[in-house]
Design an enzyme around this catalytic site. Structure first.
Site, short mmCIF file in Angstrom:
data_model
loop_
_atom_site.label_atom_id
_atom_site.label_comp_id
_atom_site.label_asym_id
_atom_site.label_seq_id
_atom_site.Cartn_x
_atom_site.Cartn_y
_atom_site.Cartn_z
N LEU A 345 0.82 -1.21 0.00
CA LEU A 345 0.00 0.00 0.00
C LEU A 345 0.86 1.27 0.00
O LEU A 345 2.04 1.22 0.34
CB LEU A 345 -0.93 0.02 1.22
CG LEU A 345 -1.81 -1.21 1.44
CD1 LEU A 345 -2.74 -0.98 2.63
CD2 LEU A 345 -2.63 -1.56 0.21
N CYS A 346 0.20 2.40 -0.33
CA CYS A 346 0.95 3.65 -0.44
C CYS A 346 0.86 4.46 0.84
O CYS A 346 0.65 5.66 0.81
CB CYS A 346 0.42 4.46 -1.61
SG CYS A 346 -1.33 4.82 -1.40
N THR A 347 0.95 3.78 1.96
CA THR A 347 0.96 4.50 3.24
C THR A 347 2.08 3.92 4.10
O THR A 347 2.27 2.69 4.12
CB THR A 347 -0.40 4.36 3.98
OG1 THR A 347 -0.18 4.63 5.37
CG2 THR A 347 -1.01 2.98 3.85
#
Ligand SMILES: Cc1ncc(COP(=O)(O)O)c(C=O)c1O
Length: 421
Positions: A345-347
């Protein structure tokens, strides 16, 4: 799964990953059975045990649990549909929830769910209205928010201002309300103090509290209770320093209370519910390492699994983030080092383990987050970033059954523009 994941050997994991790919949830039915047996053998035999589907609603798992004689507690129409797919009879269902819609209430009535629990005075009014439309008399249970909070529950559902149930002190209002709702018949009360309780004494105190409340209202108001839901909240130890719930102690501390109550109220059923305790230990979430890298001196292993499938391992639901037990599967002995276990994920919060000491990881190795059978996929933001859902497999009697395929995934179809003429 055994505590340290002993049953999951490197070669077995490799075999499962080759057949089903990763990320993958694995559930071991023998462990589920062991947990059910522990409750059954230690608690008063008259207690009716319910499995809380919210912990893991996979219909195959629910079916296997149901087939052992455990009843099913559910909270939504899709849980109801899954339970029906699993062959659960309405006679053995309990339906709860503070925000039931009219559609849910209609369905509960139409399907004949036996233990139907209302959570507010306004909900009672809506149930009455629907019962009247259907010209039915509906036996109804009421969830009570106890006045006393539990000590030692990681998550408190009662004992303070809560959206759940009706405050204990408002019970006379319930009786007054029911007098003007002729299609409803009070048939039970229900409580749920809290969850993740590891102290036998706390659970025993909750049981004492609710059974004495039940006795009080029976004596004071002459109500007839077909059932009293005493909650549950049985925890399992996830983190360092947590001790297993002592079921011997709980059984001993609660047996007399239950027995005395039943001597006086032999017609009343005592219901208890548990999700986590039955399935958490049975599950592992397996992911494969895709890349390893160093950033400012910190080792990262980026895996194909992440918090979109297992938010709890990323700390969701815990005030302080702690690691679940995590093991690595590598083909040979290697020196250990500390890893941040990241997902796709992009977190930066997509970490299913932080500062985890594992053997040096290489792309292609596997890691498993243990104790992941409860509140895994079902409590995760699976739609975030639209990665595919993981498969789920069930180990039973030495066999592996695929119980969720990777494409059993709810993505709406693309629609044409609406015709607005
Ligand atoms: C009313 C109720 N019943 C049962 C459960 C299941 O709890 P657990 O999985 O900890 O047994 C919950 C959990 O939130 C709940 O709110």
């Amino acid at each position: 799964m055994e505590k340290k994941g002993e049953r999951l050997t490197y070669s077995f994991i490799r075999e499962l990953a080759a057949s089903y790919s990763t990320p993958l949830y694995i559930y071991d039915l023998e462990t589920v059975q062991r947990q059910i047996d522990k409750i059954r053998s230690k608690m008063h035999p008259s207690i009716k045990l319910f499995y809380s589907m919210k912990a893991n609603p996979n219909p195959t798992l629910v079916q296997r649990i149901y087939q052992t004689g455990v009843n099913i507690e559910l909270c939504s129409l899709l849980e109801l549909a899954a339970a029906q797919t699993a062959g659960v009879a309405a006679e053995r269902m309990m339906y709860l929830g503070p925000g039931k819609s009219a559609e849910e209430i209609r369905t509960i009535m139409d399907q004949g769910v036996r233990y139907f629990v209302a959570e507010s005075l306004q909900e009672l009014e809506l149930i009455e209205q629907i019962a009247q439309e259907k010209r039915k008399t509906v036996p109804i249970g009421v969830r009570i928010n106890p006045e006393v909070a539990v000590r030692g529950a990681r998550l408190q559902m009662g004992g303070k201002a809560r959206q759940f149930g009706i405050d204990e002190g408002q019970f006379p209002d319930v009786l007054r309300k029911l007098q003007v709702l002729p299609h409803l018949r009070l048939c039970g009360i229900h409580t749920y103090h809290g969850t993740r309780i590891l102290s036998a004494n706390t659970i025993a105190e909750n049981i004492r509290y609710i059974l004495s409340f039940a006795e009080r209202i029976i004596e004071m108001y002459g109500v007839k209770l077909n059932f009293v839901g005493i909650g549950g909240g049985f925890g399992i130890p996830y983190f360092a320093g947590e001790k297993e719930l002592d079921l011997d102690e709980l059984g001993q501390a609660s047996y007399g209370t239950v027995e005395q109550f039943l001597q006086k109220q032999p017609e009343t059923e005592i219901l208890m519910e548990s999700g986590r305790y039955l399935v958490a230990e049975a599950g592992a979430y397996v992911a494969q390492v895709r890349y390893t890298k160093r950033s400012q001196g910190v080792h990262f292993a980026v895996t194909d699994g992440g918090t979109h499938h297992h938010a709890a391992a990323g700390g969701s639901g815990n005030a302080f983030r702690k690691n679940f037990p995590i093991v690595a599967y590598v083909p040979e002995q290697r020196a250990e080092q500390e890893y941040e276990l990241a997902g796709p994920l992009c977190t930066p919060n997509d970490l299913i383990g932080k500062k985890v000491r594992l053997p040096e990881l290489h792309p292609g190795d596997y890691i498993a987050v243990l104790k992941s059978g409860a509140y895994g996929l079902t409590a995760s933001p699976a739609l975030f970033l639209s990665h595919r859902l993981p498969r789920e497999v069930l180990l039973e009697r030495g066999k592996v059954t695929l119980i969720r395929d990777v494409d059993e995934y709810i993505i709406p179809k693309l629609r044409k523009e609406s015709n607005t003429d």
